[in-house]
Design an enzyme around this catalytic site. Structure first.
Site, PDB file in Angstrom:
ATOM      1  N   ARG A   1       0.817  -1.351   0.234  1.00 17.95           N
ATOM      2  CA  ARG A   1       0.077  -0.034   0.165  1.00 17.95           C
ATOM      3  C   ARG A   1       0.972   1.278  -0.066  1.00 17.95           C
ATOM      4  NH1 ARG A   1      -2.787  -4.029   2.325  1.00 17.95           N
ATOM      5  NH2 ARG A   1      -5.141  -3.876   1.990  1.00 17.95           N
TER       6      ARG A   1
ATOM      7  N   HIS B   1      -0.859  -2.414  -4.553  1.00 19.33           N
ATOM      8  CA  HIS B   1      -0.304  -3.206  -5.712  1.00 19.33           C
ATOM      9  C   HIS B   1      -0.290  -2.574  -7.033  1.00 19.33           C
ATOM     10  CE1 HIS B   1       0.039  -6.089  -2.652  1.00 19.33           C
ATOM     11  NE2 HIS B   1      -0.841  -6.834  -2.732  1.00 19.33           N
TER      12      HIS B   1
ATOM     13  N   HIS C   1       3.007 -12.759  -6.049  1.00 22.86           N
ATOM     14  CA  HIS C   1       1.837 -12.764  -5.250  1.00 22.86           C
ATOM     15  C   HIS C   1       1.318 -14.170  -5.193  1.00 22.86           C
ATOM     16  CE1 HIS C   1      -1.652 -11.655  -2.695  1.00 22.86           C
ATOM     17  NE2 HIS C   1      -0.972 -10.374  -2.612  1.00 22.86           N
ATOM     18  N   SER C   2       2.285 -15.187  -5.302  1.00 21.37           N
ATOM     19  CA  SER C   2       1.578 -16.465  -5.317  1.00 21.37           C
ATOM     20  C   SER C   2       1.185 -17.025  -3.976  1.00 21.37           C
ATOM     21  CB  SER C   2       2.709 -17.519  -5.798  1.00 21.37           C
ATOM     22  OG  SER C   2       2.929 -17.491  -7.205  1.00 21.37           O
ATOM     23  N   TYR C   3       0.142 -17.693  -3.902  1.00 21.67           N
ATOM     24  CA  TYR C   3      -0.544 -18.339  -2.592  1.00 21.67           C
ATOM     25  C   TYR C   3       0.066 -19.744  -2.580  1.00 21.67           C
ATOM     26  CZ  TYR C   3      -4.019 -14.363  -2.322  1.00 21.67           C
ATOM     27  OH  TYR C   3      -4.634 -13.353  -2.221  1.00 21.67           O
TER      28      TYR C   3
ATOM     29  N   ASP D   1      -0.751 -10.418   8.023  1.00 22.41           N
ATOM     30  CA  ASP D   1      -0.752  -9.431   6.716  1.00 22.41           C
ATOM     31  C   ASP D   1       0.563  -8.640   6.837  1.00 22.41           C
ATOM     32  OD1 ASP D   1      -3.344  -7.894   4.798  1.00 22.41           O
ATOM     33  OD2 ASP D   1      -1.332  -8.557   4.309  1.00 22.41           O
TER      34      ASP D   1
ATOM     35  N   GLU E   1       5.676 -12.652   0.024  1.00 19.07           N
ATOM     36  CA  GLU E   1       5.965 -11.550  -0.943  1.00 19.07           C
ATOM     37  C   GLU E   1       7.204 -10.839  -0.474  1.00 19.07           C
ATOM     38  OE1 GLU E   1       2.203  -9.292  -1.305  1.00 19.07           O
ATOM     39  OE2 GLU E   1       1.519 -10.984   0.149  1.00 19.07           O
TER      40      GLU E   1
HETATM   41  C1  G6D Z   1      -5.565  -7.572   1.309  1.00 19.96           C
HETATM   42  O1  G6D Z   1      -4.636  -6.796   2.874  1.00 19.96           O
HETATM   43  C2  G6D Z   1      -4.626  -7.868   1.855  1.00 19.96           C
HETATM   44  C3  G6D Z   1      -3.035  -7.639   1.227  1.00 19.96           C
HETATM   45  O2  G6D Z   1      -1.997  -7.737   1.709  1.00 19.96           O
HETATM   46  C4  G6D Z   1      -3.213  -8.614  -0.163  1.00 19.96           C
HETATM   47  O3  G6D Z   1      -2.078  -8.565  -0.983  1.00 19.96           O
HETATM   48  C5  G6D Z   1      -4.465  -8.571  -0.977  1.00 19.96           C
HETATM   49  O4  G6D Z   1      -5.590  -8.578   0.021  1.00 19.96           O
HETATM   50  C6  G6D Z   1      -4.517  -9.762  -1.828  1.00 19.96           C
HETATM   51  O5  G6D Z   1      -5.776  -6.397   0.566  1.00 19.96           O
END
Ligand code: G6D
Length: 348
Positions: free
Chosen positions: A80, A105, A175-177, A248, A309
């Protein structure tokens, strides 16, 4: 190394292509040139079962609709930026407030939402994109390059490089999960995480860093010896509660020595080891994944994946004591992160 190229649809008449890198051990990493999105990583468990270990979709339409930045390169600035604006050399730049009242982002059409040029190279694929001056409000014409290389040691090397013709901000990440259970058999709460980080950034109610570094000791943020993720989901620590009962948060990495990040799933035996030259890693435990929608027929839900990340610190432009994310003409932005896919059998 084979790289298999296949059509993945088109956006506005522009073709989107998938590139599947398969190494000699059968490990596979697939990415598309829309957002440099990693759509699949297939790696073995301790029994030799090859399964996908990232959240993903099967169609381009699902990625275009996706609100979670699934697998994507995010930027120009990952994270952010407070108030969606910043000042550089006396000039104010206004960005999209796509996470109102802040910017997130890279904005509405960040790097995750553009089509990159792609070239198959030895060992993988290289993506490039020209981001024109004032794209999403950022100054400077920026030439970006993202390269994914998969080797036969089951390591995915990710290189980022950027050049600008005038001072701007740049810090990107993937930003892979990750979900090491394989084909999303369960959520990530019993995955174990180890980060040799002594401090993390305190966030305010808008998830913007306050500027305070908090020591991890005696808290659910102490991952130095490795612990399960669920320590944060059940925690009453105000920072865990603030972000939706999880993490987060940016963790400061001890750069230049043993700054490995290790994620393990004991049931499958899969281990993900991450090394980076970035100053921080944002640990995001999928707290905002909503029950609507699905990932390859697996219904979406909280904690279904964890993002690690590696990046510069969010909102660094508003915190002079943070490592900087400003890049000037004549300078090179470069960053490298390596993901190693391993196995730990209980016998070890
Ligand atoms: C939410 O706060 C989170 C972020 O960190 C994340 O990247 C996003 O979802 C996908 O906003």
């Amino acid at each position: 190394m084979n790289v298999i190229q296949e059509s993945f649809g088109e956006i506005g008449g522009h073709p989107v292509t998938s590139f599947s890198m398969v190494n000699d051990n059968g490990v596979e990493v697939t990415a598309i040139n829309y957002g440099c999105i990693i759509t699949k990583i297939v790696a073995p468990d301790k029994h030799g079962n090859y399964e996908n270990i990232v959240l993903g979709h099967d169609t381009l339409k699902d990625y275009v609709k996706d609100p979670y930045y699934l697998g994507a390169v995010v930027g120009r600035v990952a994270g952010r930026i407070k108030g969606g604006s910043f000042e550089l050399d006396g000039k104010i730049y206004n960005l999209a407030k796509n996470d109102p009242p802040n910017h997130l982002h890279g904005g509405d059409q960040g790097f995750n939402r553009v089509i990159w040029n792609a070239e198959i190279i030895d060992g993988g694929v290289s993506f490039s994109y020209f981001s024109p001056d004032r794209e999403e409000g950022y100054p400077g014409n920026v030439n970006m390059q993202v390269t994914y290389l998969l080797d036969n040691n089951n390591q995915l090397h990710v290189y980022y490089e950027g050049h600008t013709d005038q001072k701007t901000l740049l810090t990107v990440t993937n930003h892979s999960y990750f979900n090491l259970s394989g084909n999303i058999k369960k959520d990530i709460l019993d995955h174990a995480l180890q980060i040799k980080s002594d401090r993390f950034l305190e966030l305010d109610h808008e998830f913007i860093p306050t500027g305070n570094f908090i020591e991890v000791g005696n808290s659910p943020f102490d991952f130095r010896s490795g612990r399960e993720i669920n320590i944060g989901s059940g925690s009453e620590h105000p920072q865990n509660v603030l972000v939706g009962e999880g993490y987060d948060h940016p963790f400061l990495l001890n750069i230049n020595h043993d700054n490995e990040i290790v994620l393990k799933d004991f049931e499958s035996g899969r281990i993900l080891t991450i090394e980076t030259d970035e100053p921080a890693v944002v640990v995001y435990t999928g707290n905002s994944l909503k029950p609507e929608g699905c990932f390859r027929r697996i219904p979406s839900r909280k904690y279904l994946g964890i993002c690690l990340e590696t990046q510069g610190l969010p909102d660094a432009i508003h915190h002079p004591h943070f490592p900087g994310t400003i890049i000037d003409s004549g300078e090179t932005y470069s960053s490298k992160t390596v993901y190693k896919f391993g196995i730990e059998t209980n016998e070890e």
